[in-house]
Design a protein around this motif. Structure first.
Motif, short mmCIF file in Angstrom:
data_model
loop_
_atom_site.label_atom_id
_atom_site.label_comp_id
_atom_site.label_asym_id
_atom_site.label_seq_id
_atom_site.Cartn_x
_atom_site.Cartn_y
_atom_site.Cartn_z
N ILE A 10 67.83 -0.68 67.58
CA ILE A 10 68.80 -0.36 68.61
C ILE A 10 70.01 0.41 68.08
CG2 ILE A 10 69.95 -2.61 68.45
CD1 ILE A 10 69.46 -0.40 71.60
N TRP A 11 70.50 0.07 66.90
CA TRP A 11 71.70 0.74 66.40
C TRP A 11 71.42 2.22 66.11
CZ3 TRP A 11 76.50 0.17 67.07
CH2 TRP A 11 77.47 0.61 66.18
N ASP A 12 70.26 2.51 65.56
CA ASP A 12 69.88 3.91 65.36
C ASP A 12 69.77 4.65 66.69
OD1 ASP A 12 69.85 3.71 62.63
OD2 ASP A 12 67.66 3.68 62.44
N ASP A 13 69.24 3.99 67.71
CA ASP A 13 69.11 4.63 69.02
C ASP A 13 70.48 4.91 69.63
OD1 ASP A 13 66.38 4.67 68.79
OD2 ASP A 13 66.03 3.00 70.16
N ILE A 14 71.41 3.99 69.48
CA ILE A 14 72.77 4.21 69.98
C ILE A 14 73.42 5.36 69.24
CG2 ILE A 14 75.08 3.20 70.07
CD1 ILE A 14 73.70 0.48 70.63
N ARG A 15 73.25 5.40 67.92
CA ARG A 15 73.90 6.43 67.13
C ARG A 15 73.37 7.83 67.46
NH1 ARG A 15 74.38 3.84 61.06
NH2 ARG A 15 72.13 3.70 61.27
N ARG A 16 72.06 7.93 67.65
CA ARG A 16 71.50 9.29 67.85
C ARG A 16 71.68 9.77 69.28
NH1 ARG A 16 66.42 9.33 70.22
NH2 ARG A 16 65.43 7.29 70.40
N THR A 17 71.71 8.86 70.26
CA THR A 17 71.84 9.27 71.65
C THR A 17 73.28 9.22 72.15
OG1 THR A 17 71.52 7.02 72.52
CG2 THR A 17 69.53 8.37 72.16
N ARG A 18 74.13 8.45 71.46
CA ARG A 18 75.50 8.17 71.93
C ARG A 18 75.46 7.55 73.32
NH1 ARG A 18 76.23 9.37 66.98
NH2 ARG A 18 78.10 10.48 66.26
N LEU A 19 74.39 6.79 73.59
CA LEU A 19 74.23 6.07 74.85
C LEU A 19 74.15 4.58 74.57
CD1 LEU A 19 71.51 8.28 76.59
CD2 LEU A 19 73.99 8.36 76.95
N GLU A 26 60.46 -3.30 73.40
CA GLU A 26 59.34 -3.46 72.46
C GLU A 26 59.81 -3.88 71.06
OE1 GLU A 26 55.30 -3.34 71.09
OE2 GLU A 26 56.14 -3.33 73.12
N PHE A 27 61.03 -3.47 70.67
CA PHE A 27 61.49 -3.73 69.30
C PHE A 27 62.82 -4.48 69.26
CE2 PHE A 27 59.46 0.56 69.41
CZ PHE A 27 58.25 0.19 68.85
N PRO A 28 63.00 -5.53 70.05
CA PRO A 28 64.31 -6.18 70.07
C PRO A 28 64.67 -6.83 68.74
CG PRO A 28 62.70 -7.54 71.20
CD PRO A 28 62.03 -6.22 70.93
N LEU A 29 63.67 -7.23 67.97
CA LEU A 29 63.92 -7.94 66.71
C LEU A 29 63.43 -7.14 65.51
CD1 LEU A 29 62.94 -11.52 67.93
CD2 LEU A 29 65.22 -10.49 67.83
N GLU A 30 63.29 -5.83 65.68
CA GLU A 30 62.86 -4.96 64.58
C GLU A 30 63.92 -3.91 64.26
OE1 GLU A 30 58.55 -3.89 64.92
OE2 GLU A 30 58.57 -5.46 66.47
N PHE A 31 65.15 -4.13 64.76
CA PHE A 31 66.35 -3.44 64.27
C PHE A 31 66.32 -1.93 64.52
CE2 PHE A 31 65.08 -6.88 61.27
CZ PHE A 31 65.89 -7.87 61.82
N GLY A 51 73.69 -3.77 62.19
CA GLY A 51 73.87 -2.79 63.25
C GLY A 51 73.78 -3.41 64.63
N GLY A 52 72.80 -4.29 64.84
CA GLY A 52 72.66 -4.96 66.13
C GLY A 52 73.87 -5.79 66.49
#
Length: 543
Positions: free
Chosen positions: A471-480, A464-469, A79-80
């Motif tokens: 970001i892709w979930d955050d992009i998907r849920r916010t569409r940001l 805080e979580f750059p290497l704990e995967f 995802g990243g």
């Protein structure tokens, strides 16, 4: 970590060889135990091995899966890499090249989708066997043990379905083990119903007493009540956003569930008042610990004692490090294989956005460039390495590593509470939780409100979580999508994905609109559609 648990890396129960050979591929599992179902579930050891198998298949196994074998990004990294915020420097796999070139077609993404789909359903199959068969073991197991084992099964079933619904949307819902081929072809269930099924499983264990109210490591690295609550908080946060857009109701539920974990008192930040930037910092303890109560859930490894190793160290550092020589002209590192490379290089938009005082950006916290070998020779990487995965002993001795990989930490629960509260008008409490994470990293308190507060929380999650995967979930849920907002400002500007400047499409090139909305879901694997006639429709946009 119990000896029996770390050894059992897979589990399968079958009813007959006929069933195994006739199952569709999305349900296939190669048996590692020759017992048939009528011979199993007869002893406490049978039950224990079934439950232990849950921890090494399904979603936890994504940390081990790659595409086409060899030294490739692990499934957790995909995802990243699709986001462009991380780069696979090796670039010798179809998925990586297709992602960088925005070639979103089934041919390029099908093998990757097949890998994760199959693994999710393996995890669901194992969980269904536990949930169905453990209650039949009255007289073999006491009631408390039966309830605990079933609760662990429900946790892992929920974990697998949560991953499935995020990655594929509508998916077949299978809630019991197959004992014949009858009814094996399942249609896709709407994503909203999958979320409700997940919620039902998790509420039954998060609100009951089948699971101990302990920290993860204090419970021998088995599922706990706070862990079930934490997963449910994650589920509610994702449910609140796209594509279901549950909104205020589910942001409230996310915050409430996160606050139950917080008030439960079993978990806490390491160095909550503020950490140092040295070898004993909170972030280095997070990397090495197998005891801290900041860790709510981790993927377990132990190469030294059990030959179950973490292969991330060889993916943590640039290939040039393979050529480093010490004072005696010997190679400094000898990775467990023939290649060492950075599979998940963070983009500059992330690295340059940390504030100067942010301990997480400092050398040998999350990232690093410099290394001094045992003979005193100093070396410098061409690009940053991922210190969170770097394992000196592993790389020097030519073997996989021992460090566990955190999957849920207490810091995430604080930020889930913060976001849920901020999005429902309780901004003072939201800042309180956000600032706990900021203060630990050496930052001042956030005072923003409104959209600026939401942006600060999203940025904090990325920092805080750059290497704990995450970001892709955050992009998907916010569409940001995060764009630069001033060098070393501690800020990022989260803008609509459709018009955002996407990084590394291809590497080194920013491209507007390079991630179409349909690419936020994987395509349904072609093998599954061919094997299961009930899977009639492909996800939109995948041609």
């Amino acid at each position: 970590m119990k000896r029996s648990k770390i050894y059992i890396a897979a589990f399968c129960i079958i009813t007959s060889s006929t069933l195994l050979s006739s199952c569709t591929k999305f349900l296939e599992e190669d048996p590692l135990d020759t017992k048939i179902s009528s011979q199993f579930w007869k002893t406490p050891a049978d039950a224990e091995s079934a439950v232990n198998g849950l921890y090494f298949g399904g979603v936890p196994y994504l940390n081990n899966i790659d595409v086409d074998g060899g030294w490739t990004p692990k499934a957790t990294m995909w995802g990243g890499i699709m986001s462009g915020l991380f780069v696979d420097k090796r670039k010798d796999r179809t998925f990586t090249n297709a992602s960088e070139n925005s070639t979103y077609n089934i041919e390029s993404f099908n093998p990757t989708a097949q890998k994760i789909w199959a693994e999710y359903y393996i995890g669901i199959s194992r969980a269904n066997f536990v949930i169905t068969n453990i209650p039949t073991m009255e007289g073999i197991l006491d009631a408390a043990k039966i309830n605990n084992y079933v609760a662990q099964g429900k946790f892992f079933r929920a974990l697998a379905y949560f991953a499935l619904v995020k990655d594929f949307g509508d998916v077949p819902l299978i809630d019991a083990p197959f004992t014949s081929t009858e009814g094996i072809y399942k249609e896709r269930t709407p994503a909203a119903d999958i979320y409700r099924f997940i919620e039902q499983d998790l509420l039954s264990i998060a609100e009951g007493d089948a699971l101990p109210n302990k920290a993860f490591y204090a419970n021998g690295a088995y599922v706990t009540k706070p862990l079930a609550q934490s997963l449910l908080a994650q589920v509610y946060l994702q449910w609140a956003g796209a594509p279901l857009n549950g909104g205020t109701e589910y942001y409230t539920k996310a915050a409430d569930m996160a606050q139950k974990v917080i008030s439960g008192g079993q978990h806490a930040l390491i160095d909550a008042a503020g950490t140092t930037n040295g070898n004993n910092s909170a972030f280095n303890v997070i990397k090495t610990t197998k005891s801290s109560n900041e860790i709510i859930y981790a993927k377990e490894y132990n190469m030294t004692s059990y030959n179950v190793g973490n292969s991330y160290p060889a993916r943590s550092i640039g290939a040039e490090a393979f050529q480093w020589k010490d004072a005696a002209n010997n190679n400094v590192f000898r990775p467990a294989g023939d290649v060492m490379y950075n599979a998940y290089l963070p983009a500059n938009v992330l690295l340059d956005s940390y504030a100067p005082s942010d301990i997480r950006r400092m050398e040998k916290q999350f990232f690093f460039r410099n290394y001094t070998d045992a003979t005193g020779v100093a070396h410098t990487l061409n690009n940053v390495g991922n210190w969170l995965w770097f394992d000196e002993s592993s790389l020097r001795n030519g073997r996989d590593g021992d460090y566990n990989i955190p999957m849920i930490r207490f810091a995430e629960i604080l930020l889930i509470a913060a976001e849920g509260l901020a999005r429902t008008g309780r901004e003072g409490d939201a800042r309180g939780y956000l600032n706990q994470v900021r203060r630990r990293a050496g930052l001042s308190n956030e005072t923003a409100s409104g959209d600026a507060l939401i942006q600060s929380i999203l940025t904090e999650r990325f920092h805080e979580f750059p290497l704990e995967f995450k970001i892709w979930d955050d992009i998907r849920r916010t569409r940001l999508y995060p764009e630069a907002n001033g060098a070393q400002s501690g800020r990022l500007k989260w803008v609509p994905l459709a018009s955002a400047t996407i990084q590394n499409k291809p590497e080194g090139t920013a491209k507007t609109g390079a991630i179409p909305e349909h690419a936020l879901l994987w395509p349904i694997p072609l093998n599954e559609m061919q094997a299961n006639p009930a899977l009639k429709t492909q996800n939109p946009g995948w041609n």
